[in-house]
Enzyme design. Structure first.
Site, mmCIF file in Angstrom:
data_model
loop_
_atom_site.group_PDB
_atom_site.id
_atom_site.type_symbol
_atom_site.label_atom_id
_atom_site.label_comp_id
_atom_site.label_asym_id
_atom_site.label_seq_id
_atom_site.Cartn_x
_atom_site.Cartn_y
_atom_site.Cartn_z
ATOM 1 N N THR A 162 0.872 -1.020 0.104
ATOM 2 C CA THR A 162 -0.007 -0.178 -0.143
ATOM 3 C C THR A 162 0.894 1.140 0.098
ATOM 4 O O THR A 162 1.430 1.461 1.029
ATOM 5 C CB THR A 162 -0.880 -0.162 1.127
ATOM 6 N N LYS A 219 -1.597 7.801 7.991
ATOM 7 C CA LYS A 219 -0.751 7.629 6.704
ATOM 8 C C LYS A 219 -1.794 7.050 5.483
ATOM 9 O O LYS A 219 -1.717 8.077 4.432
ATOM 10 C CB LYS A 219 0.383 6.394 6.938
ATOM 11 N N LYS A 244 -7.169 0.860 -3.750
ATOM 12 C CA LYS A 244 -6.635 0.108 -2.274
ATOM 13 C C LYS A 244 -6.754 1.519 -1.367
ATOM 14 O O LYS A 244 -7.475 1.208 -0.144
ATOM 15 C CB LYS A 244 -5.183 -0.135 -2.297
#
Lengths: 312, 312, 312, 312
Positions: free
Chosen positions: D114, D259, D190
């Protein structure tokens, strides 16, 4: 170094008395008039600019042009830098032949660039590792104010360094605010004050759009604002552009606004401070980019507010 | 009606020349000094207040106290009303023995209350149905400004009515802004200008909290703001209370802020105008209520910003 | 009262055993099938509807039509009401010949209308002042679910009342959630669950628009969502309408969404709870109104997100 | 390479038939069980991990451990990488002895990390400059799902590459979604699906806090949600942690949420898409950091909503 005659009104005694060797790196729209103010005050000036021709008139007035930032630093007591962004600031300071490579232990690097806090920390820490003096001195105001010596200066760094710098900083404007001991405090203050511009624009945009939708001329609302409790330069200058739909004023583009707001929000991220107003402004500016207005003055965000309101 | 001697400096010739019979209903913190300004200018004043004792000093100076709003309206050319909210405004105007019951076809009702747009429409439409003249004249400023005749007046209504009223409105302050032909335009302008107070407080709160988190004294940021481009009364007055954490100034409470912001947002709802900044302020003020600060000055929202940022 | 034969699968024993006299007021898209479920379960039904013709089929099946809400209440043990909004609910309950005028001390008024908390309090307090039993029982689901007896019921009120009502409420759906002792808790739960619809739509809209801008077909994102962790009916039903841009499905219009979100935000105002997500949705829906989409299905807010993103 | 016996239920025929040489780099909580699934399916596995010991059990089952990412790439037809963040992904791919240094023209690098869109572009462009095949295949699901082969796979890249990879990707889970031709589309998908987690948490938090303030047990609201239209895993899993105030579940910390949300917002910045819901979540998570909850599960943001609402 040949001196050109400084105009009488600019040559204040205390600045005359302490003639220094000063460097200036970055002779853009802001840097050039700032450098010239130093020259006008009687200081010895050494300059560097990537495009050397921008220094021509300063050289004609007595400045010395050198070939690298390091060469500037090598020659002077104080070296100012005024770069466009993080990358150019980093390169100019710590790159090959950068300021740090030439800066003596007695000299001070004064960075005036509007940079991110991450970059501000790199400047502070990079100089500290090298045992070099560093101060951040950010300025508020546009080029005409820089020419007139009417900038507002926000400086942060050690007391000793600020004491030494104060008379020199006053060449840029009469108000020198000492923000704190840590240089990044000045950077954050600068980002904050810039945020207030964008935020005030959004605030006025919501008011203008709602009143326009109710049939009231936004110019009348502008009159009331600036004729009553909302008469600061931020209201008058940007509000006027807004009600006149003057989006192509040679001001600052949407992309610059986005850069500034992003740096302000990142600072909020660093310190764990939620900034909902900043998020709203960011979204407006992103929407302006998507509407094709990336290069227009950032007051054009009014058009996004108007469109969302069904105006036009 | 016995006249008291108006101070020389207040009795401007043009106001002297046109002595009118004027009514004033609602002698609260704002209404009382406004009524007195009319008396000082030499006008014949008829007053009504639910708590009659508040009129004592005005009566001693020559005003006539009557027993109902209708009785005020019956006697005068112009009747001002300055009530606390929608409900009292509606009752005073259209209730039993209300203004509308006494207002002649030649007289004008001038409502100065800060009310919702829904209420503003009820006033406009209710008078129109009765063939009565109606103007909305909202004012900016606190009680001391009302006493000094330094309010800002935003008036909306028919040109004829505004022409007749202008000299009288100038008793309240030198600036009379004509917002539009439709009375509710003045109400919306008032809600908008009030919103700018709350919105500026949120804006400054985000800046103060972030800089405080970075170790900078908010008072220094306040100095820079008010010493540079953010020097309007809205910045100076509220910013000062904020940096001094002076949340119990005898100003306006959080609940009043909530009422104002709700009315502004409802206006956005009426006109289909998204107002994201207003929503943020609403949430802050709600949070202040939940924190037990409902009755403190609305600048206390700074404490919500500080708490979310982990300060203190 | 002539009974029509209830289908075998609907006539559960426990409901058979306790045949009650039940009233139903408000035979709209939801109320009509709910009333019919009661009839199908074998209860004696008395109905009232402003437009009497809507009761024709129920009467043909054995229901008794009367002329006022009071007359319904007079006849029965339990009276349901399912009205469109606050005003009609208030009028039907406490107006002339309203439910309260006929409700005996042994009967219960069960209001199923989606109303504001302010109205919910008026219902609770108005019945309490009269010593009458009152329960709020709000349902989740659309008309087809009402027909099939597959609604979700959220009920709040005294334990005794809920115990008595439970078998009857199960005519509407197998799940009867007891939210709390205070009827308004059910109203708030209903507003909350509705808010989750709008909020999920905004959430998906941001995701669809961003991926579309990056060249990805939103239908593929919809496949991933509903094929992985986002496979609830709220995702499937509304997501499908969104990716097919099916904004004119005979669903609920933007104006209804606005009404619901406003009631939810007002509830936040009552309890001092900031609701930033609700504010964002409100602004989107207002923007949809300004874009001329007031009467389209509320999923059309996707178009506002797309426009702000420069799509199309 | 010695083969260990794959369990019968995992060794689907089509995977048996095409035994490949596959590399796996990054044997963390997700990478390790994914690598093992490949081994279980009968593939020849070459692995690399910074901490070599994490490969011990895989080696015992027949995997070959090598000393650099380049050495993995050199050996295999397909090399998967599953790193923690942008920096480790970049280093592993293009650093000294990185994947790119060993990847043959016939092999494919499949990155499952990711990462930000900026990093995703560096991967795509870096491989393209070298004439190498590259696919992004991001997965949804936690470690137990990885072990069970129940991840959801979102893959993007050239059709040829995806055709070759599909049977292998099905080792991770039965659902392989082809998002688009450009690898970064999978990365964005994602980030988007992750955002929906955080956004759903905020949505539920607002609902839980408001109902709790009104005296309703959030667990009852959770029952209604998950018993009606909000019964997706995202509601059930996170909602349960929330109503049980289970903030120290060995899940993902606030910092990871920040994040993720930052990467999603940066993607919005890249494409000019305003994302107001993401901004709200960001502010909540920042506030959680300031409250000292940086390392607790990100559902702890409920506590920020509760505190702003005056709960506890």
């Amino acid at each position: 170094m040949k001196r050109h005659g400084a105009p009488a009104d600019l040559a204040q005694p205390q600045q005359r008395d302490i003639i220094m060797k000063i460097g200036f790196i970055g002779l853009g729209a802001m840097g050039h008039p700032m450098a010239r103010r130093l020259l006008d005050a009687g200081h010895h000036l050494v300059v560097y600019n990537r495009t050397a021709a921008k220094a021509d008139d300063l050289v004609a007035m007595g400045a010395v042009l050198v070939e690298t930032p390091a060469a500037v630093a090598w020659e002077v007591d104080i070296v100012f830098s005024m770069m466009f962004d993080d990358a150019t600031t980093q390169e100019t300071t710590f790159g090959k032949d950068g300021i740090a490579a030439g800066l003596s232990s007695k000299a001070i690097h004064v960075c005036c660039s509007t940079v991110s806090l991450a970059q501000a920390r790199r400047l502070r820490d990079g100089h500290a590792e090298r045992g070099q003096s560093y101060v951040s001195a950010n300025v508020l105001g546009r080029p005409p104010a820089a020419e007139a010596g009417e900038l507002f200066v926000m400086a942060a760094g050690s007391r000793n360094a600020l004491d030494r710098l104060e008379p020199v900083l006053k060449c840029f404007g009469p108000h020198v605010f000492r923000i704190g001991d840590d240089p990044i405090q000045a950077n954050l203050a600068k980002l904050s004050l810039n945020f207030m511009i964008y935020s005030t624009i959004e605030q006025m945009a919501e008011v203008f759009a709602l009143n326009e939708k109710a049939g009231t001329d936004p110019r009348m609302i502008f009159e009331v604002m600036t004729g009553s409790f909302y008469n600061a330069p931020v209201h008058k200058n940007y509000g006027k552009l807004m009600v006149e739909h003057d989006y192509d004023y040679p001001g600052a583009p949407v992309t610059l606004g986005l850069k500034d707001v992003k740096m302000f929000m990142d600072a909020g991220g660093d310190y764990g401070v939620p900034l909902p107003y900043a998020s709203v402004v960011r979204d407006r500016l992103l929407s302006a980019v998507s509407a094709g207005d990336a290069d227009r003055d950032f007051v054009v965000l009014l058009e996004r507010v108007r469109q969302e309101s069904g105006l036009k």
